[in-house]
Design a protein around this motif. Structure first.
Motif, PDB file in Angstrom:
ATOM      1  N   PHE A  26       0.818  -1.212   0.000  1.00 47.54           N
ATOM      2  CA  PHE A  26       0.000   0.000   0.000  1.00 47.54           C
ATOM      3  C   PHE A  26       0.854   1.265   0.000  1.00 47.54           C
ATOM      4  O   PHE A  26       0.316   2.374   0.013  1.00 47.54           O
ATOM      5  N   ILE A 183      -5.845   0.277  -1.809  1.00 48.08           N
ATOM      6  CA  ILE A 183      -5.679   1.727  -1.838  1.00 48.08           C
ATOM      7  C   ILE A 183      -5.547   2.148  -3.298  1.00 48.08           C
ATOM      8  O   ILE A 183      -4.630   1.714  -3.998  1.00 48.08           O
ATOM      9  N   GLU A 186      -2.315   2.788  -5.635  1.00 45.72           N
ATOM     10  CA  GLU A 186      -1.196   2.055  -5.045  1.00 45.72           C
ATOM     11  C   GLU A 186      -1.172   0.599  -5.513  1.00 45.72           C
ATOM     12  O   GLU A 186      -0.187   0.145  -6.082  1.00 45.72           O
ATOM     13  N   ILE A 228      -8.840   1.768   7.837  1.00 45.78           N
ATOM     14  CA  ILE A 228      -9.025   3.061   7.190  1.00 45.78           C
ATOM     15  C   ILE A 228      -9.207   4.166   8.230  1.00 45.78           C
ATOM     16  O   ILE A 228     -10.062   4.077   9.111  1.00 45.78           O
ATOM     17  N   ASP A 229      -8.378   5.187   8.149  1.00 46.30           N
ATOM     18  CA  ASP A 229      -8.438   6.369   9.016  1.00 46.30           C
ATOM     19  C   ASP A 229      -8.190   6.065  10.492  1.00 46.30           C
ATOM     20  O   ASP A 229      -8.516   6.876  11.362  1.00 46.30           O
ATOM     21  N   VAL A 241      -0.619  11.370   5.994  1.00 49.51           N
ATOM     22  CA  VAL A 241      -1.245  10.512   4.990  1.00 49.51           C
ATOM     23  C   VAL A 241      -2.607  10.062   5.486  1.00 49.51           C
ATOM     24  O   VAL A 241      -2.733   9.555   6.598  1.00 49.51           O
ATOM     25  N   ARG A 242      -3.623  10.239   4.658  1.00 43.39           N
ATOM     26  CA  ARG A 242      -4.959   9.759   4.977  1.00 43.39           C
ATOM     27  C   ARG A 242      -5.439   8.837   3.864  1.00 43.39           C
ATOM     28  O   ARG A 242      -5.116   9.049   2.686  1.00 43.39           O
ATOM     29  N   ASP A 243      -6.229   7.818   4.257  1.00 41.77           N
ATOM     30  CA  ASP A 243      -6.710   6.824   3.298  1.00 41.77           C
ATOM     31  C   ASP A 243      -8.237   6.769   3.267  1.00 41.77           C
ATOM     32  O   ASP A 243      -8.825   5.719   3.028  1.00 41.77           O
ATOM     33  N   THR A 244      -8.873   7.890   3.507  1.00 44.00           N
ATOM     34  CA  THR A 244     -10.323   7.954   3.543  1.00 44.00           C
ATOM     35  C   THR A 244     -10.926   7.438   2.239  1.00 44.00           C
ATOM     36  O   THR A 244     -10.526   7.853   1.149  1.00 44.00           O
ATOM     37  N   ASN A 246     -10.584   4.595   0.900  1.00 41.66           N
ATOM     38  CA  ASN A 246      -9.580   3.818   0.170  1.00 41.66           C
ATOM     39  C   ASN A 246      -8.838   4.649  -0.876  1.00 41.66           C
ATOM     40  O   ASN A 246      -8.242   4.106  -1.808  1.00 41.66           O
ATOM     41  N   LYS A 247      -8.878   5.979  -0.714  1.00 40.18           N
ATOM     42  CA  LYS A 247      -8.143   6.875  -1.589  1.00 40.18           C
ATOM     43  C   LYS A 247      -7.137   7.661  -0.764  1.00 40.18           C
ATOM     44  O   LYS A 247      -7.484   8.189   0.282  1.00 40.18           O
ATOM     45  N   ARG A 248      -5.919   7.746  -1.247  1.00 40.26           N
ATOM     46  CA  ARG A 248      -4.850   8.392  -0.488  1.00 40.26           C
ATOM     47  C   ARG A 248      -4.835   9.896  -0.722  1.00 40.26           C
ATOM     48  O   ARG A 248      -5.017  10.372  -1.831  1.00 40.26           O
TER      49      ARG A 248
END
Length: 284
Positions: A26, A183, A186, A228-229, A241-244, A246-248
């Motif tokens: 990821f 992600i 990624e 996630i988050d 870095v945030r993955d809200t 499933n988007k970075r």
């Protein structure tokens, strides 16, 4: 347990470079540029002010970061618990000796107890048998008084496999079991080949949830939605870095000065996945 002030750990990714090629990684897009330990100092200072007590040094492969021991010494001198998450391929006896008194935890990552599966997914190097090496490195680390955490990523190729013998041989103080996570940007090109269903995940958890660690430590399970988050993640250039969804996304570090840690980490999810545990110092 939930509420303001619960978030006590942070992951700092010191490099995006890795000698393995895990297809579902990821962190493939993380910067290959790096910061020196002194450049990391103000970020660590703010994390200290925000009551963080444990720093997880992550990659890429952190042992390819050229200033790793200097950075770990700095982190330790600031009063943090120091954890390094690694594939273990670069660790030898002399390096472990240098880590004594500086590094408190080493996290070792696997996806399968089967060496053949690890080679297929890319968790190997030409001169390393990964599972064999993880067991050897774990024993070496324990002999020098450093705690071991085993990180297991459950993928389609391993979701029916029994990890109990591998866990016994590694003898970790903590086991974290993670469902492979998608992600966008990624790993989505490979995700469909490694993803598992809810049913497969639940069956894997049932197979392993009653394992008792000889160390008396914990085994915890994190499904994709749990992750996630729920992590405080800093990239190699000091960005949050945030993955809200499933988007970075990358955010300026100052966001935690303005909105606090709760602005970037879901407190309830952090608590649910047991992000706070007894890692060796007072967590309050």
């Amino acid at each position: 347990m939930a509420g303001k002030g619960i978030i006590k750990s942070a992951n700092i990714h010191v490099t995006g470079i890795c000698n393995y090629r895990c297809k579902f990684c990821f962190a493939k897009s993380f910067s290959r540029k790096i910061m020196t330990p002194e450049q990391w100092r103000p970020y660590l200072t703010l994390l200290k002010e925000k009551k963080i007590t444990k720093i997880n040094v992550v990659g890429g492969e952190p042992f390819l970061y050229p200033h790793l021991m200097e950075l770990c010494k700095l982190i330790k001198s600031m009063g943090f618990v120091v954890s390094v998450v690694t594939n273990g391929s670069r660790i030898d006896r002399e390096l472990v000796k240098r880590m004594v008194g500086i590094v408190d935890w080493i996290g070792l990552s696997v996806d399968s107890p089967d060496e053949g599966v690890e080679k297929v997914v890319g968790r190997h190097a030409s001169d390393v048998n990964h599972i064999e090496n993880v067991i050897k490195v774990a024993n070496l680390i324990h002999k020098h008084g450093i705690k071991v955490k085993l990180n297991i990523t459950v993928i389609r190729q391993s979701c029916e496999q029994d990890f109990s013998d591998l866990i016994r041989m590694v003898n970790p103080e903590r086991v974290k079991v993670l469902q492979v996570l998608k992600i966008e940007g990624e790993n989505e090109d490979y995700y469909k080949d490694y993803s598992i269903s809810k049913r497969q995940w639940k069956r894997f958890v049932r197979m392993h949830e009653n394992i008792v660690l000889k160390s008396g430590g914990d085994i915890v399970f994190e499904g994709g939605k749990d992750m996630i988050d729920s992590y405080l993640i800093v990239d190699p250039l000091g960005r949050i870095v945030r993955d809200t969804g499933n988007k970075r996304s990358l955010n300026e570090f100052s966001i935690i000065s303005m909105g606090g840690l709760e602005a970037v980490v879901n407190v309830n999810k952090y608590a649910k996945r047991r992000g706070l545990y007894n890692w060796g110092l007072c967590n309050e």
